[in-house]
Structure formats: C-alpha cells, structure tokens
Design an enzyme around this catalytic site. Structure first.
Site, PDB file in Angstrom:
ATOM      1  N   CYS A  79      40.461   9.827-152.652  1.00 58.20           N
ATOM      2  CA  CYS A  79      41.584  10.728-152.433  1.00 58.20           C
ATOM      3  C   CYS A  79      41.732  10.951-150.933  1.00 58.20           C
ATOM      4  O   CYS A  79      40.754  11.111-150.213  1.00 58.20           O
ATOM      5  CB  CYS A  79      41.417  12.039-153.198  1.00 58.20           C
ATOM      6  SG  CYS A  79      40.783  13.410-152.239  1.00 58.20           S
ATOM      7  N   GLU A  80      42.971  10.900-150.478  1.00 59.97           N
ATOM      8  CA  GLU A  80      43.183  10.972-149.034  1.00 59.97           C
ATOM      9  C   GLU A  80      43.048  12.396-148.499  1.00 59.97           C
ATOM     10  O   GLU A  80      43.025  12.605-147.300  1.00 59.97           O
ATOM     11  CB  GLU A  80      44.546  10.380-148.663  1.00 59.97           C
ATOM     12  CG  GLU A  80      45.743  11.163-149.143  1.00 59.97           C
ATOM     13  CD  GLU A  80      47.048  10.457-148.800  1.00 59.97           C
ATOM     14  OE1 GLU A  80      47.013   9.249-148.518  1.00 59.97           O
ATOM     15  OE2 GLU A  80      48.089  11.125-148.816  1.00 59.97           O
ATOM     16  N   HIS A  81      42.954  13.375-149.371  1.00 58.76           N
ATOM     17  CA  HIS A  81      42.820  14.747-148.891  1.00 58.76           C
ATOM     18  C   HIS A  81      41.377  15.119-148.590  1.00 58.76           C
ATOM     19  O   HIS A  81      41.110  15.929-147.712  1.00 58.76           O
ATOM     20  CB  HIS A  81      43.400  15.722-149.926  1.00 58.76           C
ATOM     21  CG  HIS A  81      44.823  15.441-150.245  1.00 58.76           C
ATOM     22  ND1 HIS A  81      45.315  15.388-151.529  1.00 58.76           N
ATOM     23  CD2 HIS A  81      45.865  15.142-149.432  1.00 58.76           C
ATOM     24  CE1 HIS A  81      46.605  15.088-151.494  1.00 58.76           C
ATOM     25  NE2 HIS A  81      46.953  14.921-150.240  1.00 58.76           N
ATOM     26  N   HIS A  82      40.443  14.559-149.342  1.00 59.40           N
ATOM     27  CA  HIS A  82      39.027  14.910-149.160  1.00 59.40           C
ATOM     28  C   HIS A  82      38.148  13.697-148.896  1.00 59.40           C
ATOM     29  O   HIS A  82      36.955  13.840-148.672  1.00 59.40           O
ATOM     30  CB  HIS A  82      38.509  15.633-150.406  1.00 59.40           C
ATOM     31  CG  HIS A  82      39.307  16.849-150.770  1.00 59.40           C
ATOM     32  ND1 HIS A  82      40.352  16.825-151.666  1.00 59.40           N
ATOM     33  CD2 HIS A  82      39.216  18.129-150.325  1.00 59.40           C
ATOM     34  CE1 HIS A  82      40.885  18.039-151.773  1.00 59.40           C
ATOM     35  NE2 HIS A  82      40.208  18.846-150.968  1.00 59.40           N
ATOM     36  N   GLN A 120      46.778   9.783-156.479  1.00 57.67           N
ATOM     37  CA  GLN A 120      46.913   9.056-157.749  1.00 57.67           C
ATOM     38  C   GLN A 120      48.378   8.734-158.077  1.00 57.67           C
ATOM     39  O   GLN A 120      48.692   7.645-158.567  1.00 57.67           O
ATOM     40  CB  GLN A 120      46.290   9.890-158.871  1.00 57.67           C
ATOM     41  CG  GLN A 120      46.234   9.161-160.210  1.00 57.67           C
ATOM     42  CD  GLN A 120      45.690  10.048-161.318  1.00 57.67           C
ATOM     43  OE1 GLN A 120      45.104  11.100-161.062  1.00 57.67           O
ATOM     44  NE2 GLN A 120      45.880   9.637-162.547  1.00 57.67           N
ATOM     45  N   HIS A 148      38.824  13.385-160.697  1.00 57.78           N
ATOM     46  CA  HIS A 148      38.786  13.537-159.234  1.00 57.78           C
ATOM     47  C   HIS A 148      37.534  14.291-158.823  1.00 57.78           C
ATOM     48  O   HIS A 148      37.374  15.459-159.182  1.00 57.78           O
ATOM     49  CB  HIS A 148      40.022  14.309-158.763  1.00 57.78           C
ATOM     50  CG  HIS A 148      41.306  13.542-158.910  1.00 57.78           C
ATOM     51  ND1 HIS A 148      42.001  13.032-157.838  1.00 57.78           N
ATOM     52  CD2 HIS A 148      41.985  13.164-160.021  1.00 57.78           C
ATOM     53  CE1 HIS A 148      43.076  12.385-158.276  1.00 57.78           C
ATOM     54  NE2 HIS A 148      43.089  12.455-159.598  1.00 57.78           N
ATOM     55  N   CYS A 150      36.852  15.487-156.048  1.00 58.63           N
ATOM     56  CA  CYS A 150      37.154  16.655-155.208  1.00 58.63           C
ATOM     57  C   CYS A 150      37.404  17.887-156.069  1.00 58.63           C
ATOM     58  O   CYS A 150      37.203  19.014-155.610  1.00 58.63           O
ATOM     59  CB  CYS A 150      38.314  16.375-154.251  1.00 58.63           C
ATOM     60  SG  CYS A 150      39.882  16.004-155.041  1.00 58.63           S
TER      61      CYS A 150
END
Ligand code: ZN
Length: 189
Positions: A79-82, A120, A148, A150
């Site tokens: 995931c590009e956020h975490h 996703q 996920h 995260c």
C-alpha cells in the site's frame, strides 16, 4: 534479483534503523540494509515491466466468444500510504473478440501491477485496462479481494476485514446478465 542492491537504498535503510533506535552494527542487523533494499526493489519491480513484452506471442486467434475466467490469482502488493503489504486474490474474466490470451499470462499481468506501490482500487482498474488493451476484448471484469496489513497490524487492528474492489469494462459493464454470470462464477466454491 541478482543485481546488487542500490547503495543509496542501503544507506537509507541504515539511517532508518538508527532512527528507530537500533544499532545497525549489531550482529543480526549487519546485512539487513542489503536485504531490505533488495526485497523492496523486488516488491516494486512491476514499474519496470512492459505489458507488451509479457503478452508478446501469447495471443491466439479463436472464434470463441464465451467468457474466459481465471479465478483466485494470488497477489502481493504494497500500500502506498504505509508501504505495508496488502495481499489476496484477483479474479480476471474477459469476453474474447476473435483473440484469446495464454492463460498463464493473466497472473503475470496481475504481478506487473501488484509489484509496485499501490492502492487496491487503482490496481484493479489497471489490470482490467491492461487486459482490455492487450486483447481488444468485448469486455473485461476484474475483482480483487485483499487483506491490508496496515489495517490489521496497526491502529484499528481489524484483522478479519477484507476489502473488495472491482472494475467492469465493455459488455461486463453494459450487460447485467454477463456481469451476473461472472459474479456467480467467482462466488462459487
Ligand atoms: Zn495502508
């Protein structure tokens, strides 16, 4: 994978270890920057891959215009956020328009988009568009189901939750019967 890890990335991992209060010189961590750098490079290697090269030579003329479905394609992404993994399975279906693709190519197309920093929803759309573009199919449907880390490991710790996203193109979008057939096929055990 056999190339040495980027020295810049190794240095960054070393700094990261220091920043979280670790000693990069202790025994267990000596080769960690090298390993983390290499593993990260691998996990985002999809950016360097071209769909044309993967599809190349695996398109076959075929009169069939019935749905082709590959279910339960396993994937692992970040995931590009975490920058934590999300993983699960993808179902890919298409309605051919004179051409079919070698079935082993669909999981490889999934990997190209899974092996990068992702969300996703976008991954699902990118897979569908790539299959559509490669095949000129009458329709393409992609559903992905993922867990996920995260969400599972931190904060809300919702460990049993899973996220489903879908993308319907062409006849899967315009024809409710085609879509319904696909949905019933992927929900079957
Ligand atoms: Zn996340």
């Amino acid at each position: 994978m056999s190339d040495p890890a980027s020295p810049e990335l190794k240095t960054l991992v070393e700094h990261m270890l220091v920043a979280i209060g670790e000693d990069p010189q202790r025994d267990g961590l000596l080769r960690t920057p090298e390993r983390v750098a290499k593993s990260l490079e691998y996990l985002v290697s999809g950016h360097q891959q071209q769909i044309d090269e993967i599809v190349n030579g695996a398109l076959f003329k075929e009169d069939c215009d019935e749905m082709v479905l590959v279910r339960d394609i396993e994937f692992y992404s970040l995931c590009e956020h975490h920058m934590l993994p999300f993983y699960g399975k993808v179902h890919v279906a298409y309605i051919p328009d004179g051409k079919v693709i070698g079935l082993s190519k669909l999981p490889r197309i999934v990997d190209v988009f899974a092996r990068r920093l992702q969300v996703q929803e976008r991954m699902t759309v990118e897979i569908a568009r790539a299959v559509q573009e490669a095949l000129g199919a009458k329709g393409v449907a992609v559903v992905s189901e993922a867990s996920h880390l995260c969400m599972m490991m931190r904060g809300v710790a919702k460990q049993a939750s899973s996220t489903t996203t879908s993308c319907m193109l062409g006849s899967f979008r315009s024809d409710p019967r085609t879509r319904a057939e696909f949905m019933s096929l992927i929900s079957r055990n």
